[in-house]
Design a protein around this motif. Structure first.
Motif, short mmCIF file in Angstrom:
data_model
loop_
_atom_site.label_atom_id
_atom_site.label_comp_id
_atom_site.label_asym_id
_atom_site.label_seq_id
_atom_site.Cartn_x
_atom_site.Cartn_y
_atom_site.Cartn_z
N GLY A 27 -64.74 45.40 4.34
CA GLY A 27 -66.19 45.26 4.47
C GLY A 27 -66.92 46.55 4.80
O GLY A 27 -68.14 46.53 4.99
N LYS A 28 -66.21 47.66 4.81
CA LYS A 28 -66.82 48.93 5.19
C LYS A 28 -66.97 49.84 3.96
O LYS A 28 -66.02 50.02 3.20
CB LYS A 28 -65.97 49.64 6.24
N ALA A 29 -68.15 50.42 3.79
CA ALA A 29 -68.36 51.36 2.69
C ALA A 29 -67.44 52.56 2.85
O ALA A 29 -67.12 52.98 3.97
CB ALA A 29 -69.82 51.81 2.67
N ALA A 30 -67.02 53.12 1.75
CA ALA A 30 -66.12 54.27 1.78
C ALA A 30 -66.82 55.48 2.40
O ALA A 30 -67.98 55.76 2.11
CB ALA A 30 -65.65 54.61 0.37
N ARG A 181 -63.18 48.69 -2.81
CA ARG A 181 -64.39 49.47 -2.53
C ARG A 181 -64.85 50.24 -3.76
O ARG A 181 -66.05 50.34 -4.02
CB ARG A 181 -64.15 50.44 -1.37
N LEU A 182 -63.93 50.77 -4.51
CA LEU A 182 -64.28 51.49 -5.74
C LEU A 182 -65.02 50.59 -6.71
O LEU A 182 -66.07 50.96 -7.27
CB LEU A 182 -63.01 52.05 -6.40
N MET A 183 -64.51 49.37 -6.93
CA MET A 183 -65.15 48.45 -7.88
C MET A 183 -66.53 48.04 -7.41
O MET A 183 -67.42 47.79 -8.22
CB MET A 183 -64.25 47.23 -8.11
N LEU A 184 -66.74 47.97 -6.10
CA LEU A 184 -68.05 47.64 -5.54
C LEU A 184 -69.02 48.80 -5.64
O LEU A 184 -70.19 48.62 -5.96
CB LEU A 184 -67.90 47.24 -4.08
N GLU A 185 -68.53 49.99 -5.32
CA GLU A 185 -69.41 51.14 -5.17
C GLU A 185 -69.58 51.97 -6.44
O GLU A 185 -70.57 52.69 -6.58
CB GLU A 185 -68.89 52.02 -4.03
N ARG A 186 -68.61 51.88 -7.36
CA ARG A 186 -68.68 52.66 -8.59
C ARG A 186 -68.46 51.75 -9.80
O ARG A 186 -67.72 52.07 -10.73
CB ARG A 186 -67.67 53.81 -8.58
N THR A 187 -69.13 50.62 -9.77
CA THR A 187 -68.96 49.60 -10.80
C THR A 187 -69.23 50.16 -12.19
O THR A 187 -68.44 49.96 -13.13
CB THR A 187 -69.90 48.41 -10.53
N GLU A 188 -70.32 50.86 -12.34
CA GLU A 188 -70.71 51.41 -13.65
C GLU A 188 -69.68 52.43 -14.13
O GLU A 188 -69.32 52.46 -15.32
CB GLU A 188 -72.09 52.08 -13.56
N ALA A 189 -69.17 53.25 -13.23
CA ALA A 189 -68.17 54.25 -13.62
C ALA A 189 -66.88 53.60 -14.09
O ALA A 189 -66.28 54.02 -15.08
CB ALA A 189 -67.90 55.19 -12.44
N VAL A 190 -66.44 52.57 -13.38
CA VAL A 190 -65.22 51.85 -13.77
C VAL A 190 -65.37 51.27 -15.17
O VAL A 190 -64.49 51.43 -16.04
CB VAL A 190 -64.89 50.74 -12.75
N LEU A 288 -59.84 65.38 -11.96
CA LEU A 288 -59.41 64.51 -10.87
C LEU A 288 -59.04 65.36 -9.66
O LEU A 288 -57.95 65.93 -9.58
CB LEU A 288 -58.21 63.66 -11.31
N ILE A 289 -59.96 65.43 -8.70
CA ILE A 289 -59.70 66.18 -7.47
C ILE A 289 -59.94 65.35 -6.22
O ILE A 289 -59.80 65.84 -5.10
CB ILE A 289 -60.53 67.47 -7.40
N GLU A 290 -60.32 64.08 -6.38
CA GLU A 290 -60.51 63.21 -5.23
C GLU A 290 -60.26 61.77 -5.62
O GLU A 290 -60.23 61.43 -6.80
CB GLU A 290 -61.93 63.37 -4.66
N ARG A 291 -60.06 60.93 -4.62
CA ARG A 291 -59.80 59.52 -4.88
C ARG A 291 -60.16 58.67 -3.66
O ARG A 291 -60.24 59.17 -2.54
CB ARG A 291 -58.34 59.29 -5.25
N TYR A 292 -60.39 57.38 -3.91
CA TYR A 292 -60.55 56.41 -2.83
C TYR A 292 -59.17 56.14 -2.23
O TYR A 292 -58.20 55.88 -2.96
CB TYR A 292 -61.11 55.11 -3.36
N VAL A 300 -54.77 52.07 13.94
CA VAL A 300 -55.85 52.98 13.57
C VAL A 300 -57.13 52.53 14.25
O VAL A 300 -57.49 51.35 14.21
CB VAL A 300 -56.03 53.01 12.03
N LYS A 301 -57.85 53.47 14.85
CA LYS A 301 -59.05 53.13 15.62
C LYS A 301 -60.14 52.54 14.73
O LYS A 301 -60.80 51.56 15.10
CB LYS A 301 -59.58 54.38 16.34
N ASN A 302 -60.36 53.13 13.54
CA ASN A 302 -61.40 52.65 12.64
C ASN A 302 -60.84 52.52 11.23
O ASN A 302 -61.09 53.38 10.37
CB ASN A 302 -62.60 53.60 12.65
N PRO A 303 -60.07 51.46 10.96
CA PRO A 303 -59.52 51.29 9.62
C PRO A 303 -60.64 51.31 8.58
O PRO A 303 -61.65 50.60 8.73
CB PRO A 303 -58.85 49.91 9.69
N SER A 304 -60.48 52.11 7.55
CA SER A 304 -61.57 52.32 6.60
C SER A 304 -61.05 53.00 5.35
O SER A 304 -59.95 53.54 5.33
CB SER A 304 -62.68 53.17 7.24
N THR A 305 -61.88 52.95 4.31
CA THR A 305 -61.56 53.63 3.06
C THR A 305 -62.38 54.91 2.98
O THR A 305 -63.56 54.94 3.37
CB THR A 305 -61.86 52.71 1.86
#
Length: 369
Positions: A27-30, A181-190, A288-292, A300-305
């Motif tokens: 439920g957390k934005a990347a 998170r990728l499919m939610l946040e970069r839907t158009e790119a996917v 390709l130099i980064e990824r989710y 982990v204190k703040n599990p997140s993507t």
């Protein structure tokens, strides 16, 4: 009734682990981390031949510049994650626990792009062989974990009659939510990346398999999928739904025999992260130099993507997620089912690092016999 409509959208067998863990981060934005002083880029980040260094200590590089060239057809180049200076050539631990060659890139703080790949915004009018070469030049691999060069998958032998391109958005591995998170946040790119892959394969229709435990992503994808020629196929939540053979059977009803390949039954499978990377390479001109990647687990204190650059030290990735609240019993690169336990923090984020998972001692029994 079409083949897809006839398919049962599940496979026989499989399990659903009781300890799912996706709620920790889904439920957390990347997050986008700050630029680091140093990145450590591993050489071997694809199945097949490793690339070959074309830089030496002291060289100045720009963001996105090629630092290692492909070592064969089943190989891809490596690119600098930021601008700066080539530091020491060293070794770090690879995902499977074996030492792999790596190089330090000391950031200059400017994060300047080099003159590399030109955007191909008119990609619909460009020859598919040029598009396929762009996939290679951008260093794209299977980002669900296998790291198989994407351009090879998009080059089936002419005698193979490919009629299905299947996007793998199942993400059935417990704890991992990077693809979600990728499919939610970069839907158009996917979906645009899927269109480009379909053009390369000369296909008109694409099918995206996604498990039903991601209703928000299903809704976001379904809202615009049709204009991209993509059909979203919700699937029963079941591990290992994301394995190619199980995914193909769930969506098409076709069985890949033991020792066979997806192309033997007319299918090509690409991870949704790979499709987003294809979009970046073609439309934006970015290699390709980064990824989710999901940094998670109960210690982990703040599990997140996080959207992490290739070469980000694992120790830094854990810091981005707030550090740990207790001593973990196990550190895994990937998920608990198919990931590799790590004996050290001397490793870095690679193209196929879908997540870093920490488990308490009481949790490890859920995934070991």
């Amino acid at each position: 009734m079409s083949l897809i409509q006839k398919a049962q959208h599940y496979f026989q067998g499989g399990i659903h682990p009781h300890l799912d863990g996706k709620n920790l981060s889904s439920g957390k934005a990347a997050g986008i981390p700050p630029l680091l002083d140093k990145y450590i880029v591993a050489l071997q980040q694809n199945i097949g031949a490793p690339p070959k260094w074309i830089v030496k200590k002291g060289d100045l590089v720009k963001k996105g510049q090629v630092i290692a060239e492909p070592g064969g057809f089943v190989s891809v180049p490596l690119h600098a994650p930021t601008s700066g200076t080539i530091g020491e050539f060293t070794e770090i631990m690879g995902a499977n626990g074996a030492a792999v060659p790596a190089v330090e890139i000391i950031s200059d703080g400017k994060d300047e792009w080099g003159s590399g790949l030109e955007p191909l915004e008119n990609w619909k009018d460009i020859d598919r062989e040029i598009l396929k070469k762009r996939v290679l030049d951008a260093g794209i691999v299977g980002m669900g974990g296998a790291a198989f060069p994407a351009h090879v998958k998009l080059s089936p032998p002419p005698e193979k009659n490919i009629d299905f391109l299947i996007l793998n958005g199942a993400e059935c591995e417990p704890f991992l939510t990077a693809d979600h998170r990728l499919m939610l946040e970069r839907t158009e790119a996917v979906l645009t990346g899927a269109e480009i892959a379909a053009k390369i394969l000369k296909l008109k229709r694409v099918y995206l398999g996604i498990e039903k435990n991601k209703p928000d992503a299903i809704q976001a994808l379904s809202a615009i999928a049709d204009k991209h020629g993509v059909q979203v196929v919700p699937l029963r939540v079941r591990y290992p739904q994301g394995a190619e053979k199980q995914l193909i059977y769930a969506i098409t009803g076709r069985q890949v025999l033991a020792g066979g390949l997806p192309m033997d039954v007319g299918c090509v499978v690409q991870n949704v992260g790979s499709c987003a990377a294809i979009y970046d390479a073609v439309v934006l001109g970015h290699p390709l130099i980064e990824r989710y990647s999901t940094i998670t687990g109960t210690p982990v204190k703040n599990p997140s993507t996080w959207i992490l650059r290739i070469g980000t030290p694992v120790s830094k990735a854990l810091e981005f997620a707030g550090g740990v609240t207790c001593e973990p019993a196990k550190l895994i690169s990937g998920g608990p089912m198919m990931g590799f336990a790590q004996a050290t923090l001397n490793s870095s984020i690679m193209k196929n690092t879908s997540g870093i998972l920490l488990l308490k001692d009481s949790e490890t029994c859920h995934y070991t016999s």
